[in-house]
Enzyme design. Structure first.
Site, PDB file in Angstrom:
ATOM      1  N   SER A 234      50.320  17.733  36.774  1.00  0.00           N
ATOM      2  CA  SER A 234      49.175  16.923  37.211  1.00  0.00           C
ATOM      3  C   SER A 234      49.592  15.591  37.848  1.00  0.00           C
ATOM      4  CB  SER A 234      48.258  16.645  36.015  1.00  0.00           C
ATOM      5  OG  SER A 234      47.275  15.702  36.396  1.00  0.00           O
ATOM      6  N   SER A 236      47.455  13.145  38.084  1.00  0.00           N
ATOM      7  CA  SER A 236      46.590  12.097  37.522  1.00  0.00           C
ATOM      8  C   SER A 236      47.325  10.982  36.769  1.00  0.00           C
ATOM      9  CB  SER A 236      45.523  12.725  36.632  1.00  0.00           C
ATOM     10  OG  SER A 236      44.730  13.574  37.400  1.00  0.00           O
ATOM     11  N   THR A 279      40.972  19.650  33.527  1.00  0.00           N
ATOM     12  CA  THR A 279      41.283  20.492  34.676  1.00  0.00           C
ATOM     13  C   THR A 279      41.274  21.957  34.262  1.00  0.00           C
ATOM     14  OG1 THR A 279      42.799  20.814  36.517  1.00  0.00           O
ATOM     15  CG2 THR A 279      43.810  20.113  34.459  1.00  0.00           C
ATOM     16  N   LYS A 283      37.153  23.250  32.384  1.00  0.00           N
ATOM     17  CA  LYS A 283      36.034  22.444  32.892  1.00  0.00           C
ATOM     18  C   LYS A 283      34.661  22.904  32.382  1.00  0.00           C
ATOM     19  CE  LYS A 283      38.176  20.644  37.093  1.00  0.00           C
ATOM     20  NZ  LYS A 283      38.066  20.452  38.541  1.00  0.00           N
ATOM     21  N   ASN A 304      34.650  17.307  34.710  1.00  0.00           N
ATOM     22  CA  ASN A 304      36.087  17.022  34.866  1.00  0.00           C
ATOM     23  C   ASN A 304      36.485  15.686  34.239  1.00  0.00           C
ATOM     24  OD1 ASN A 304      35.171  15.119  36.722  1.00  0.00           O
ATOM     25  ND2 ASN A 304      36.892  15.458  38.089  1.00  0.00           N
ATOM     26  N   ASP A 319      34.635  14.904  40.668  1.00  0.00           N
ATOM     27  CA  ASP A 319      34.945  15.701  41.875  1.00  0.00           C
ATOM     28  C   ASP A 319      33.766  15.591  42.845  1.00  0.00           C
ATOM     29  OD1 ASP A 319      37.409  16.648  41.084  1.00  0.00           O
ATOM     30  OD2 ASP A 319      36.658  18.531  40.265  1.00  0.00           O
ATOM     31  N   GLY A 346      35.192  27.085  41.151  1.00  0.00           N
ATOM     32  CA  GLY A 346      34.799  25.830  40.510  1.00  0.00           C
ATOM     33  C   GLY A 346      34.669  24.680  41.499  1.00  0.00           C
ATOM     34  N   TYR A 431      45.653  20.161  48.137  1.00  0.00           N
ATOM     35  CA  TYR A 431      46.323  18.893  48.415  1.00  0.00           C
ATOM     36  C   TYR A 431      47.832  19.009  48.487  1.00  0.00           C
ATOM     37  CZ  TYR A 431      46.258  18.934  43.287  1.00  0.00           C
ATOM     38  OH  TYR A 431      46.380  19.303  41.973  1.00  0.00           O
ATOM     39  N   GLY A 452      42.775  16.949  51.084  1.00  0.00           N
ATOM     40  CA  GLY A 452      42.619  17.180  49.643  1.00  0.00           C
ATOM     41  C   GLY A 452      43.190  16.048  48.810  1.00  0.00           C
TER      42      GLY A 452
HETATM   43  P1  NAP Z   1      38.812  28.782  41.225  1.00  0.00           P
HETATM   44  O1  NAP Z   1      37.583  28.428  40.479  1.00  0.00           O
HETATM   45  O2  NAP Z   1      39.795  29.707  40.616  1.00  0.00           O
HETATM   46  O3  NAP Z   1      38.329  29.450  42.621  1.00  0.00           O
HETATM   47  C1  NAP Z   1      39.244  29.984  43.509  1.00  0.00           C
HETATM   48  C2  NAP Z   1      38.547  30.361  44.825  1.00  0.00           C
HETATM   49  O4  NAP Z   1      39.580  30.769  45.734  1.00  0.00           O
HETATM   50  C3  NAP Z   1      37.593  31.519  44.696  1.00  0.00           C
HETATM   51  O5  NAP Z   1      36.555  31.373  45.632  1.00  0.00           O
HETATM   52  C4  NAP Z   1      38.487  32.711  45.074  1.00  0.00           C
HETATM   53  O6  NAP Z   1      37.789  33.811  45.597  1.00  0.00           O
HETATM   54  C5  NAP Z   1      39.301  32.094  46.183  1.00  0.00           C
HETATM   55  N1  NAP Z   1      40.543  32.806  46.402  1.00  0.00           N
HETATM   56  C6  NAP Z   1      41.632  32.814  45.581  1.00  0.00           C
HETATM   57  N2  NAP Z   1      42.611  33.565  46.126  1.00  0.00           N
HETATM   58  C7  NAP Z   1      42.136  34.017  47.319  1.00  0.00           C
HETATM   59  C8  NAP Z   1      42.679  34.828  48.350  1.00  0.00           C
HETATM   60  N3  NAP Z   1      43.906  35.324  48.268  1.00  0.00           N
HETATM   61  N4  NAP Z   1      41.919  35.080  49.434  1.00  0.00           N
HETATM   62  C9  NAP Z   1      40.676  34.585  49.528  1.00  0.00           C
HETATM   63  N5  NAP Z   1      40.093  33.820  48.589  1.00  0.00           N
HETATM   64  C10 NAP Z   1      40.813  33.533  47.491  1.00  0.00           C
HETATM   65  O7  NAP Z   1      39.643  27.496  41.675  1.00  0.00           O
HETATM   66  P2  NAP Z   1      39.045  26.032  41.975  1.00  0.00           P
HETATM   67  O8  NAP Z   1      39.037  25.230  40.749  1.00  0.00           O
HETATM   68  O9  NAP Z   1      37.770  26.219  42.736  1.00  0.00           O
HETATM   69  O10 NAP Z   1      40.194  25.421  42.914  1.00  0.00           O
HETATM   70  C11 NAP Z   1      40.378  25.890  44.243  1.00  0.00           C
HETATM   71  C12 NAP Z   1      41.317  24.955  45.010  1.00  0.00           C
HETATM   72  O11 NAP Z   1      40.735  23.666  45.144  1.00  0.00           O
HETATM   73  C13 NAP Z   1      42.667  24.735  44.317  1.00  0.00           C
HETATM   74  O12 NAP Z   1      43.673  24.744  45.302  1.00  0.00           O
HETATM   75  C14 NAP Z   1      42.544  23.346  43.718  1.00  0.00           C
HETATM   76  O13 NAP Z   1      43.810  22.700  43.601  1.00  0.00           O
HETATM   77  C15 NAP Z   1      41.675  22.677  44.756  1.00  0.00           C
HETATM   78  N6  NAP Z   1      40.952  21.507  44.232  1.00  0.00           N
HETATM   79  C16 NAP Z   1      41.209  20.307  44.809  1.00  0.00           C
HETATM   80  C17 NAP Z   1      40.562  19.174  44.363  1.00  0.00           C
HETATM   81  C18 NAP Z   1      40.849  17.877  45.020  1.00  0.00           C
HETATM   82  O14 NAP Z   1      40.510  16.819  44.454  1.00  0.00           O
HETATM   83  N7  NAP Z   1      41.466  17.865  46.172  1.00  0.00           N
HETATM   84  C19 NAP Z   1      39.634  19.264  43.307  1.00  0.00           C
HETATM   85  C20 NAP Z   1      39.379  20.524  42.739  1.00  0.00           C
HETATM   86  C21 NAP Z   1      40.044  21.632  43.220  1.00  0.00           C
HETATM   87  P3  NAP Z   1      37.247  34.991  44.612  1.00  0.00           P
HETATM   88  O15 NAP Z   1      35.949  34.494  44.059  1.00  0.00           O
HETATM   89  O16 NAP Z   1      37.114  36.153  45.505  1.00  0.00           O
HETATM   90  O17 NAP Z   1      38.296  35.178  43.550  1.00  0.00           O
END
Ligand code: NAP
Length: 485
Positions: A234, A236, A279, A283, A304, A319, A346, A431, A452
């Protein structure tokens, strides 16, 4: 005290290791088992070459060391090395009435009586410590917590053995890291650090001293953290700790690997934790423990950030704010009216709810279309399959919320056939790396990019405000960037 474990192969290498880490350490441990055989006979000169107390240790293989000779030769090596002015000698719990022991007593070198458990936690943990201490030696217990419940057992040492003034206690491995950083809360004399870790979970002395400022923890220090699984990567702690320091706020922020949210809330009460970030995958799991939640947490169904508010825990979702902040003016000015959200996990939930609450028209596309449909129905948005991304090439804003493109998957693009146009804003939530494959294409098309990492920092600044009641110090903001991978 912060103790540097010297891992060099020669006396000279260890002197320079110490010199390099001098600003961060108070004591060093010379590990003779890590020295080349030819250097071992010179160990007794080492204490005269450095200006801090030195612990003499020759670790056996069963205790995580690399000494290969016989037990007789090991004890002889310890005994002869004790000619030097060592402050402490580390002898294992099962070594009884040995020659090194007699020599150490004669020379008034304090004996550390150590016990290592790489598999788990001994059931007679407290008893062992009390017994060794009663003999006038310093008990050292290095154990391996395998869950938050084990970590609770470890932190209870402080109350169970409050009369044992001199002891060294540490939890190895990922679950044990908080015990290494909060060593003063355990009542441990020091914590072990190394530039090249020689035990599971060791961190560098510089991190211990400069990032966590672990040696400054006192009774009034407020404890904050981030819970997740995995969590040690992390970013953070690198946002929150410098911020606390920057406003002279007596607090520490550290990662907690958490297997059970329920157990963590017990630990949080025990350590009087003041607040924590949450995280993946916790969550949603924290929600039943919260006495109060904000409207956004209720809508999104995930939290979060948790802060202690009088006698209850309050949940917020930073977020949501970290995401929407750079878009609010553009949405209010009607420069952004339509958005395409890629993903329905999420992160997408915060994004879609924030856009919808600000009056933006949203279409969600996702690999698993049922999830897109569900989120769309909840938020009164539209949805489609990922393959149909190209049909939405005229939207004002594209937000990428899947994990596609994230290291090590950096050559992947979730919408490879999508054609960007220069009037669009493209917002990437991944990110690491800063420029994903998709963002590079958007950049080539002349789009405005939102990164990100900047969202991560913005949401972290909101957490900082929730934790401290103060704004994040402006002068530190420029340093909140990841090294490029
Ligand atoms: P999550 O709840 O596990 O959701 C993952 C998403 O990605 C789902 O929509 C999933 O689709 C899709 N996915 C995964 N593998 C895929 C693939 N091979 N092809 C197409 N779609 C795919 O994860 P999350 O918490 O939403 O996090 C997602 C990303 O956002 C991560 O990289 C995380 O680090 C980033 N994030 C960044 C911040 C920031 O502050 N910058 C904050 C939060 C999250 P399905 O539904 O089909 O499985």
């Amino acid at each position: 005290m912060i103790c540097l474990v010297l891992t060099g192969g020669t006396i000279e290498e260890n002197v320079s290791l110490y010199e390099r880490n001098k600003p961060y350490v108070d004591i060093v441990e010379l590990r003779l088992d890590l020295l080349h055989e030819s250097s071992r006979s010179r160990a007794s000169i080492f204490p005269s070459l450095v200006d801090v107390p030195v612990i003499l240790t020759v670790r056996r293989q069963i205790d995580g060391g690399v000494y290969e000779g016989s037990e007789r030769s090991r004890l002889a090596l310890i005994e002869s090395s004790l000619d030097g002015d060592f402050a402490y000698v580390d002898l294992e719990d099962d070594i009884k009435r040995s020659a090194p022991e007699h020599k150490a007593r004669e020379k008034h070198i304090r004996i550390i009586r150590s016990k290592h458990d790489f598999q788990g936690m001994p059931s007679d943990l407290y008893h062992r410590i009390a017994k060794i201490s009663a003999k006038g030696e310093i008990p050292k217990l290095a154990v391996t917590p395998r869950s938050i419940l084990d970590l609770i057992t470890l932190f209870r040492v402080r109350t169970e053995l409050k009369d044992v003034q001199e002891k060294i206690i540490l939890g190895m491995g990922d679950y044990g890291l908080p015990s290494r950083i909060l060593y003063k809360r355990l009542g441990s004399l020091w914590t072990y650090c190394a530039d090249n870790p020689v035990a599971p979970g060791q961190i560098s002395p510089q991190q211990m001293k400069e990032l966590y400022r672990a040696d400054r923890v006192n009774e009034r220090t407020q404890i904050f953290g981030v819970i997740g699984n995995p969590v040690l990567h992390s970013f953070s702690p690198r946002i929150q700790n410098p911020g606390f320091h920057g406003i002279n706020f007596n607090a520490i922020y550290l990662p907690f690997l958490v297997d059970s949210v329920r157990s963590f809330f017990i630990l949080a009460e025990m350590l009087k934790i003041s607040g924590f970030s949450v995280t993946v995958p916790h969550k949603q799991q924290v929600l039943p423990y919260l006495g109060k939640i904000t409207r956004e947490v209720k809508q999104i169904g995930s939290c979060n950030t948790v802060v202690r508010a009088k006698n209850l825990w309050m949940g917020i979702n930073t977020d949501y704010y970290g995401f929407i902040e750079p878009l609010v003016t553009e949405i209010d000015n009607k420069n952004i009216q339509s958005a395409l959200v890629i993903g329905a996990g999420g992160a997408a939930r915060s994004v879609v709810w924030a856009l919808r609450n600000h009056g933006c028209k949203v279409t969600i596309i996702n690999r698993t279309i049922e999830k897109a449909q569900q989120l769309a129905e909840e938020t009164m948005s539209s949805y489609d399959s990922l393959e149909h991304a190209s049909s939405y090439s005229s939207v004002d804003l594209i937000i990428q919320t899947t994990s596609v493109g994230m290291i090590p998957d950096r050559d992947s693009d979730p919408i490879p056939d999508f054609t960007f146009n220069r009037n669009q804003i493209v917002y990437e939530m991944v990110y690491r790396p800063k420029y994903t494959k998709m963002l590079q294409r958007a950049l080539e098309s002349g789009c405005r990019l939102l990164f990100g990492i900047d969202m991560l920092v913005r949401q972290g600044k909101h957490q900082f405000e929730a934790f401290t009641g103060y704004h994040y110090p402006k002068r530190l903001e420029h340093s909140l960037q990841l090294e490029e991978d």
